[in-house]
Design an enzyme around this catalytic site. Structure first.
Site, PDB file in Angstrom:
ATOM      1  N   ARG A  13       8.020   4.324   5.578  1.00 40.69           N
ATOM      2  CA  ARG A  13       6.745   4.610   5.301  1.00 40.69           C
ATOM      3  C   ARG A  13       5.565   4.767   6.316  1.00 40.69           C
ATOM      4  NH1 ARG A  13       3.959   4.240   0.212  1.00 40.69           N
ATOM      5  NH2 ARG A  13       5.233   2.341  -0.278  1.00 40.69           N
ATOM      6  N   LYS A  71       9.167  -2.860 -10.096  1.00 38.58           N
ATOM      7  CA  LYS A  71       8.857  -2.598  -8.979  1.00 38.58           C
ATOM      8  C   LYS A  71       9.493  -3.544  -7.818  1.00 38.58           C
ATOM      9  CE  LYS A  71       4.395  -2.333  -6.404  1.00 38.58           C
ATOM     10  NZ  LYS A  71       4.732  -2.873  -4.961  1.00 38.58           N
ATOM     11  N   LYS A  77       5.215   5.420 -14.886  1.00 38.10           N
ATOM     12  CA  LYS A  77       4.837   6.529 -14.437  1.00 38.10           C
ATOM     13  C   LYS A  77       4.775   7.673 -15.640  1.00 38.10           C
ATOM     14  CE  LYS A  77       7.891   5.938 -10.370  1.00 38.10           C
ATOM     15  NZ  LYS A  77       8.961   6.442  -9.639  1.00 38.10           N
ATOM     16  N   SER A 103       0.867   5.074  -1.662  1.00 38.64           N
ATOM     17  CA  SER A 103       0.579   3.762  -2.280  1.00 38.64           C
ATOM     18  C   SER A 103       0.519   3.987  -3.685  1.00 38.64           C
ATOM     19  CB  SER A 103      -0.375   2.843  -1.667  1.00 38.64           C
ATOM     20  OG  SER A 103      -0.382   2.695  -0.400  1.00 38.64           O
TER      21      SER A 103
END
Length: 268
Positions: A63, A42, A215, A15
């Site tokens: 996931r 996102k 990031k 996550s």
């Protein structure tokens, strides 16, 4: 269906920690010791991992709990834009590609219109609809839904690239669908400018977004920063506040049931 075979990821699907303000973003910026940063929308979709061996798509999984997901290979194989064989050359022996499956907003609206015309109940929102479409027992039902995928990272892979942005260029060259909305910026101030600009443009994007992922662009720095048990330290999700609108009450009417019971309902 909830009866898909389990699939163990080669590397965990983590996550992201959240930031809700400029102060949160600056605190994270201090912890990672500065940029440059890669910023991207996102996507509010369903996280999926693709595994390629020698350039061939061999499996796809949700996931799940991060360690083990559901094998949805047959359904993912029906999604347009996901290559069954990577383009180009020099493919790794094995690689996990991570991304999001979503309903394009325009296609979602058309699908709901068609459902309503035939007397059906429209889907509530694109994210849940994408999840439900991908988890069909019959892959042909998945194939009939206009799903798309954008990839945004990788799991197991010893990349020779120096940066996240170089990875995106490589994935794109292999024919994988990557976002064109990402931007590499120098610092947290520029990242916040990107966040503000994207929020003002969010309704012009083909898919729903609920924030921005920031990031650390340098892969060596990512490896140094590592991760916690649940999230990478080198990335953060800046979440937008939920959208709010006003609803107007037009009328209160009363329906009379079969037994004569009166039930008031609102017209909004």
């Amino acid at each position: 269906s909830s009866l898909f075979a389990p699939h163990r990821h080669l590397e965990p699907m983590l996550s992201l920690d959240n930031a809700f303000s400029l102060e949160d973003l600056k605190a994270w910026d201090q912890r990672v010791d500065g940029g440059p940063y890669l910023c991207e929308p996102k996507i509010d979709g369903l996280a999926v991992s693709l595994t390629y061996k020698a350039g061939k798509l061999v499996s796809a999984a949700t996931r799940g709990d991060g360690e083990v997901g559901d094998d949805v290979t047959a359904n993912v194989m029906t999604i347009a834009g996901i290559p069954h064989t990577l383009a180009g050359s020099n493919h790794p022996d094995q690689i996990e590609i991570r991304g999001e499956v979503f309903f394009p907003l325009e296609e979602f609206a058309k699908l709901n219109q068609d459902i309503v015309k035939t007397g059906g109940k429209p889907f509530a929102n694109p994210r849940n609809s994408a999840s439900g479409s991908l988890r069909q027992k019959d892959p042909q039902i998945t194939a009939s839904r206009p799903l798309k995928m954008l990839v945004h990272g990788f799991g197991a892979w010893k990349s020779k690239a120096d940066s996240q942005s170089q990875v995106y260029e490589l994935l794109s060259a292999w024919g994988l669908p990557t976002t064109k909305k990402y931007e590499v910026v120098a610092d947290s101030t520029a990242a916040h400018q990107y966040i503000q600009q994207l929020e003002s443009d969010r309704h012009s994007i083909e898919h729903e977004i609920d924030g921005v992922v920031i990031k650390v662009d340098n892969l060596a720095r990512q490896r140094e920063l590592g991760r916690t048990s649940r999230a990478p330290r080198w990335a953060v999700a800046y979440k937008y506040p939920p959208e709010q609108v006003n609803t107007k009450l037009l009328d209160i009417r009363v329906s009379i049931g079969r037994t004569g019971r009166a039930t008031p309902f609102a017209v909004l």
